[in-house]
Scaffold this active site. Structure first.
Site, PDB file in Angstrom:
ATOM      1  N   LYS A  14       0.864  -1.194   0.000  1.00 41.88           N
ATOM      2  CA  LYS A  14       0.000   0.000   0.000  1.00 41.88           C
ATOM      3  C   LYS A  14       0.897   1.239   0.000  1.00 41.88           C
ATOM      4  O   LYS A  14       1.768   1.376   0.859  1.00 41.88           O
ATOM      5  CB  LYS A  14      -0.916  -0.008   1.227  1.00 41.88           C
ATOM      6  CG  LYS A  14      -1.370   1.373   1.719  1.00 41.88           C
ATOM      7  CD  LYS A  14      -2.435   1.997   0.883  1.00 41.88           C
ATOM      8  CE  LYS A  14      -2.636   3.501   1.113  1.00 41.88           C
ATOM      9  NZ  LYS A  14      -2.706   4.030   2.435  1.00 41.88           N
ATOM     10  N   GLY A  18      -0.880   8.207  -0.257  1.00 44.71           N
ATOM     11  CA  GLY A  18      -0.905   9.335  -1.177  1.00 44.71           C
ATOM     12  C   GLY A  18       0.182  10.346  -0.847  1.00 44.71           C
ATOM     13  O   GLY A  18       0.824  10.907  -1.744  1.00 44.71           O
ATOM     14  N   GLY A  21      -5.646  10.637  -0.436  1.00 38.73           N
ATOM     15  CA  GLY A  21      -6.501  11.534   0.356  1.00 38.73           C
ATOM     16  C   GLY A  21      -6.135  12.999   0.196  1.00 38.73           C
ATOM     17  O   GLY A  21      -7.022  13.854   0.053  1.00 38.73           O
ATOM     18  N   ASP A  60      -6.296   1.512   2.656  1.00 39.26           N
ATOM     19  CA  ASP A  60      -5.689   0.543   3.582  1.00 39.26           C
ATOM     20  C   ASP A  60      -6.576  -0.702   3.682  1.00 39.26           C
ATOM     21  O   ASP A  60      -6.092  -1.836   3.657  1.00 39.26           O
ATOM     22  CB  ASP A  60      -5.545   1.150   4.978  1.00 39.26           C
ATOM     23  CG  ASP A  60      -4.611   2.346   4.994  1.00 39.26           C
ATOM     24  OD1 ASP A  60      -3.650   2.347   4.210  1.00 39.26           O
ATOM     25  OD2 ASP A  60      -4.850   3.273   5.790  1.00 39.26           O
ATOM     26  N   LYS A  76      -5.281   1.497   8.881  1.00 42.37           N
ATOM     27  CA  LYS A  76      -4.018   0.827   8.529  1.00 42.37           C
ATOM     28  C   LYS A  76      -3.754  -0.343   9.483  1.00 42.37           C
ATOM     29  O   LYS A  76      -3.453  -1.457   9.043  1.00 42.37           O
ATOM     30  CB  LYS A  76      -2.868   1.841   8.632  1.00 42.37           C
ATOM     31  CG  LYS A  76      -1.850   1.725   7.529  1.00 42.37           C
ATOM     32  CD  LYS A  76      -0.781   2.799   7.626  1.00 42.37           C
ATOM     33  CE  LYS A  76      -1.280   4.184   7.338  1.00 42.37           C
ATOM     34  NZ  LYS A  76      -1.863   4.305   5.994  1.00 42.37           N
TER      35      LYS A  76
HETATM   36  N1  LIG Z   1      -0.338   6.245  17.005  1.00 44.01           N
HETATM   37  C1  LIG Z   1      -0.048   6.770  15.802  1.00 44.01           C
HETATM   38  N2  LIG Z   1       1.190   6.567  15.263  1.00 44.01           N
HETATM   39  C2  LIG Z   1       1.520   7.099  14.067  1.00 44.01           C
HETATM   40  N3  LIG Z   1       0.671   7.838  13.293  1.00 44.01           N
HETATM   41  C3  LIG Z   1      -0.561   8.063  13.764  1.00 44.01           C
HETATM   42  C4  LIG Z   1      -0.986   7.539  15.028  1.00 44.01           C
HETATM   43  N4  LIG Z   1      -2.259   7.936  15.229  1.00 44.01           N
HETATM   44  C5  LIG Z   1      -2.633   8.663  14.158  1.00 44.01           C
HETATM   45  N5  LIG Z   1      -1.622   8.756  13.248  1.00 44.01           N
HETATM   46  C6  LIG Z   1      -1.703   9.490  11.973  1.00 44.01           C
HETATM   47  O1  LIG Z   1      -1.853   8.601  10.888  1.00 44.01           O
HETATM   48  C7  LIG Z   1      -1.299   9.215   9.728  1.00 44.01           C
HETATM   49  C8  LIG Z   1      -1.086   8.184   8.604  1.00 44.01           C
HETATM   50  O2  LIG Z   1      -2.311   7.943   7.941  1.00 44.01           O
HETATM   51  P1  LIG Z   1      -2.759   8.763   6.622  1.00 44.01           P
HETATM   52  O3  LIG Z   1      -4.098   8.235   6.248  1.00 44.01           O
HETATM   53  O4  LIG Z   1      -2.643  10.218   6.877  1.00 44.01           O
HETATM   54  O5  LIG Z   1      -1.625   8.419   5.537  1.00 44.01           O
HETATM   55  P2  LIG Z   1      -1.628   7.306   4.389  1.00 44.01           P
HETATM   56  O6  LIG Z   1      -2.663   6.266   4.679  1.00 44.01           O
HETATM   57  O7  LIG Z   1      -0.217   6.847   4.262  1.00 44.01           O
HETATM   58  O8  LIG Z   1      -2.034   8.122   3.081  1.00 44.01           O
HETATM   59  P3  LIG Z   1      -3.424   7.989   2.247  1.00 44.01           P
HETATM   60  O9  LIG Z   1      -4.553   8.055   3.239  1.00 44.01           O
HETATM   61  O10 LIG Z   1      -3.366   9.146   1.305  1.00 44.01           O
HETATM   62  O11 LIG Z   1      -3.375   6.678   1.540  1.00 44.01           O
HETATM   63  C9  LIG Z   1      -0.016   9.823  10.264  1.00 44.01           C
HETATM   64  O12 LIG Z   1       0.470  10.870   9.447  1.00 44.01           O
HETATM   65  C10 LIG Z   1      -0.457  10.314  11.650  1.00 44.01           C
HETATM   66  O13 LIG Z   1      -0.845  11.672  11.607  1.00 44.01           O
HETATM   67 MG   LIG Z   2      -4.809   6.826   4.868  1.00 42.33          MG
END
Ligand SMILES: Nc1ncnc2c1ncn2[C@@H]1O[C@H](COP(=O)(O)OP(=O)(O)OP(=O)(O)O)[C@@H](O)[C@H]1O
Ligand SMILES: [Mg+2]
Length: 263
Positions: free
Chosen positions: A7, A10, A40, A157, A213
């Site tokens: 995965k 974005g 996102g 995710d 995730k």
């Molecule tokens: N305990 C935690 N540890 C780490 N990150 C956390 C935690 N709780 C919340 N987060 C948030 O989760 C975010 C990651 O998820 P996010 O959906 O923003 O990114 P992504 O899934 O990689 O991108 P996209 O949604 O575009 O596919 C981190 O940037 C952080 O702000």
């Molecule tokens: Mg995400």
């Protein structure tokens, strides 16, 4: 060789991202690979650019019919095709598809309050097997298909976790924009059991985009021995992870390290 599911967040997508080079290298090694991407942040930007009003319910974005048009255009169009084009430019062979293609991902409305957001009801592995057997990297945009309503917006995710469980993936890796799952002091947790992961969600330490995730990792453990959440901004994070250097957070069926999963 068993397939792997990657995965890509974005936020970690970009022309300088070595992940795409890693994907081409894995293809050269004959590793069947499914890539699922998010987007996102691009969606938010385009909704603003196009002046589409955004509504929230319980802090979550509501996907109405107009927003869904933008979601589809950005995810299944721009982000998906840019990824496929970049992989092909690097000498790889990739084909992009959304969950509606070949009815790959069937879904139904998850919660009417959130609008056209889908909960997955089934994954058909045939479209993926067809591409993987022909030697292509399959690049999946997270749009589901509902028999009555048509396309639905789904968290990427969740799609990655369901695909991993359905195709019997050997590895499931999430590349994101943080180092891994952090504890309440903000320190990265290197290894988590299923129960510990569930407790972190219940206690609110894991929040926002990290919730789907971690849940997707748990789902992926139906087939994978371990799932990894790692920092996609680190050069060659993907190859490193598959070669056993599991920086970030490993979620395991049984407690242990990412490198122990191959034993
Ligand atoms: N305990 C935690 N540890 C780490 N990150 C956390 C935690 N709780 C919340 N987060 C948030 O989760 C975010 C990651 O998820 P996010 O959906 O923003 O990114 P992504 O899934 O990689 O991108 P996209 O949604 O575009 O596919 C981190 O940037 C952080 O702000
Ligand atoms: Mg995400």
């Amino acid at each position: 060789m068993k397939p792997i599911v990657i995965k890509i967040g974005g936020s970690t997508l970009g022309s300088h991202d070595t992940t795409l080079e890693d994907l081409v290298e894995l293809q050269r090694r004959s590793q069947p690979t499914v890539v699922v991407h998010g987007g996102g942040k691009d969606i938010t930007q385009w909704l603003e650019k196009l002046g589409v009003p955004t509504h929230f319910a319980r802090g979550l974005r509501v996907t109405d019919a107009e927003s869904l048009e933008v979601v589809m255009g950005v995810l299944a169009g721009m982000v998906n095709k840019e990824l496929v084009a970049s992989i092909n430019q690097l000498g790889g062979r990739a084909i992009g598809l959304a969950g509606v293609d070949g009815c790959l991902i069937r879904a139904r409305v998850q919660d009417p309050e959130l609008g056209l957001v889908g909960a997955i009801t089934g994954v058909d592995r045939k479209p993926l097997d067809t591409l993987l057997d022909a030697g292509y990297i399959a690049v999946v945009a997270p749009i589901g298909f509902d028999e009555q309503l048509g396309p639905l917006n789904i968290n990427a995710d969740t799609v990655a976790g369901e695909i991993a469980a359905t195709i019997g993936a050997q590895d499931l890796v999430f590349l994101t924009d943080v180092e891994g799952v952090c504890d309440k002091k903000g320190k990265v947790i290197s290894s988590l059991s299923r129960t510990e992961a569930q407790k972190l969600i219940a206690s609110g330490v894991v929040g926002g985009g990290m919730i789907p995730k971690v849940e997707a990792c748990l789902r992926g453990l139906a087939s994978a021995k371990a799932a990894l959440i790692t920092d996609g901004r680190v050069p060659h994070a993907l190859l490193g992870a598959l070669e056993g250097k599991g920086n970030g957070t490993t979620i395991l069926k049984k407690h242990g390290a990412w490198s122990a999963k191959r034993e």
